[in-house]
Write a protein that holds these residues in place. Structure first.
Motif, PDB file in Angstrom:
ATOM      1  N   GLU A 130       0.819  -1.219   0.000  1.00 20.57           N
ATOM      2  CA  GLU A 130       0.000   0.000   0.000  1.00 20.57           C
ATOM      3  C   GLU A 130       0.854   1.270   0.000  1.00 20.57           C
ATOM      4  O   GLU A 130       0.325   2.376   0.082  1.00 20.57           O
ATOM      5  N   GLY A 131       2.176   1.131  -0.052  1.00 18.61           N
ATOM      6  CA  GLY A 131       3.060   2.290  -0.074  1.00 18.61           C
ATOM      7  C   GLY A 131       3.332   2.879   1.292  1.00 18.61           C
ATOM      8  O   GLY A 131       3.768   4.018   1.408  1.00 18.61           O
ATOM      9  N   ARG A 132       3.094   2.090   2.350  1.00 16.22           N
ATOM     10  CA  ARG A 132       3.308   2.578   3.719  1.00 16.22           C
ATOM     11  C   ARG A 132       4.485   1.870   4.374  1.00 16.22           C
ATOM     12  O   ARG A 132       4.770   0.709   4.092  1.00 16.22           O
ATOM     13  N   VAL A 133       5.109   2.596   5.275  1.00 16.19           N
ATOM     14  CA  VAL A 133       6.156   2.017   6.113  1.00 16.19           C
ATOM     15  C   VAL A 133       5.905   2.451   7.551  1.00 16.19           C
ATOM     16  O   VAL A 133       5.519   3.587   7.802  1.00 16.19           O
ATOM     17  N   ASP A 134       6.076   1.508   8.474  1.00 17.17           N
ATOM     18  CA  ASP A 134       5.956   1.775   9.905  1.00 17.17           C
ATOM     19  C   ASP A 134       6.953   0.853  10.583  1.00 17.17           C
ATOM     20  O   ASP A 134       6.650  -0.295  10.887  1.00 17.17           O
ATOM     21  N   GLU A 135       8.175   1.345  10.742  1.00 14.54           N
ATOM     22  CA  GLU A 135       9.259   0.512  11.269  1.00 14.54           C
ATOM     23  C   GLU A 135      10.019   1.228  12.367  1.00 14.54           C
ATOM     24  O   GLU A 135      10.086   2.458  12.399  1.00 14.54           O
ATOM     25  N   ILE A 136      10.628   0.419  13.216  1.00 16.76           N
ATOM     26  CA  ILE A 136      11.512   0.925  14.271  1.00 16.76           C
ATOM     27  C   ILE A 136      12.919   0.439  13.983  1.00 16.76           C
ATOM     28  O   ILE A 136      13.144  -0.756  13.776  1.00 16.76           O
ATOM     29  N   ILE A 137      13.844   1.383  13.935  1.00 22.80           N
ATOM     30  CA  ILE A 137      15.257   1.097  13.685  1.00 22.80           C
ATOM     31  C   ILE A 137      16.039   1.546  14.911  1.00 22.80           C
ATOM     32  O   ILE A 137      15.740   2.596  15.493  1.00 22.80           O
ATOM     33  N   LYS A 138      17.051   0.772  15.283  1.00 24.57           N
ATOM     34  CA  LYS A 138      17.893   1.139  16.426  1.00 24.57           C
ATOM     35  C   LYS A 138      19.340   1.210  15.968  1.00 24.57           C
ATOM     36  O   LYS A 138      19.782   0.400  15.155  1.00 24.57           O
TER      37      LYS A 138
END
Length: 191
Positions: A130-138
């Protein structure tokens, strides 16, 4: 009356001793969970090449490093490179104003590069269908603490940039990641 004074004092001593132990134990637990920086998280609006807001990133820091929560939409599905850049300025459409990758250690690009990697190198994002990103990067390679060599909050700030392609983690200077398509300025008042 005298018979009550002895047990009352003994009871008060026991209660005082127990509550004293609690005071010693509790602050240690709180210190372990507390963030390194006492400041609130930094909210970074993310804009596209047209200057429209397409998402945001939230940066916070704890004892293990900086945590970046990236939320954006309107992107092409697939893997996309994301990096910290050296200057907190996002001028559309190409975002060249953000400068090169954040690299206080003067290393080459890429996690698989035998000569090291930039402090601003981050793992690729996965943009869904859907063209979305929801990520956590450390990352432990940067800090939000002012005055440190690896601080993202130096005098001109820094930027968070998403690229059109994925990072190959080897090629210097930018991992063949392609154009800069999204940018967010990492600055705090007083920079």
């Amino acid at each position: 009356m005298k018979k009550l004074i002895g047990p009352t004092i003994l009871l008060l001593l026991i209660v005082g001793a127990c509550s004293g132990n609690k005071d010693i134990v509790e602050p240690e637990k709180q210190e372990e969970a507390a963030p390194v920086s006492a400041e609130k998280p930094i909210n970074v609006p993310l804009i596209n090449a047209e200057g429209e807001k397409v998402g945001e990133a939230e940066l916070s820091e704890n004892s293990k490093g900086v945590v970046i929560h990236v939320r954006a939409e309107g992107l092409e599905p697939g893997k996309r490179a994301i990096h910290f850049h050296e200057t907190g300025k996002c001028t559309p459409p190409d975002f060249k104003s953000a400068g090169a990758h954040f690299n206080p250690g003067h290393k080459e690009h890429g996690f698989h590069n035998p000569k090291g990697y930039h402090s601003g190198d981050l793992p690729n994002l996965e943009v869904n269908a859907e063209g979305r990103v929801d990520e956590i990067i450390k990352t432990a390679d940067v800090t939000l603490e002012r005055g440190k060599p690896s601080s993202l909050l130096d005098k001109d700030g820094s930027a968070l940039v998403i690229h059109a392609g994925e990072d190959d983690y080897v090629t210097d200077p930018a991992g063949n990641a392609g154009d800069r398509i999204v940018c967010g300025e990492i600055v705090k008042e007083g920079n």
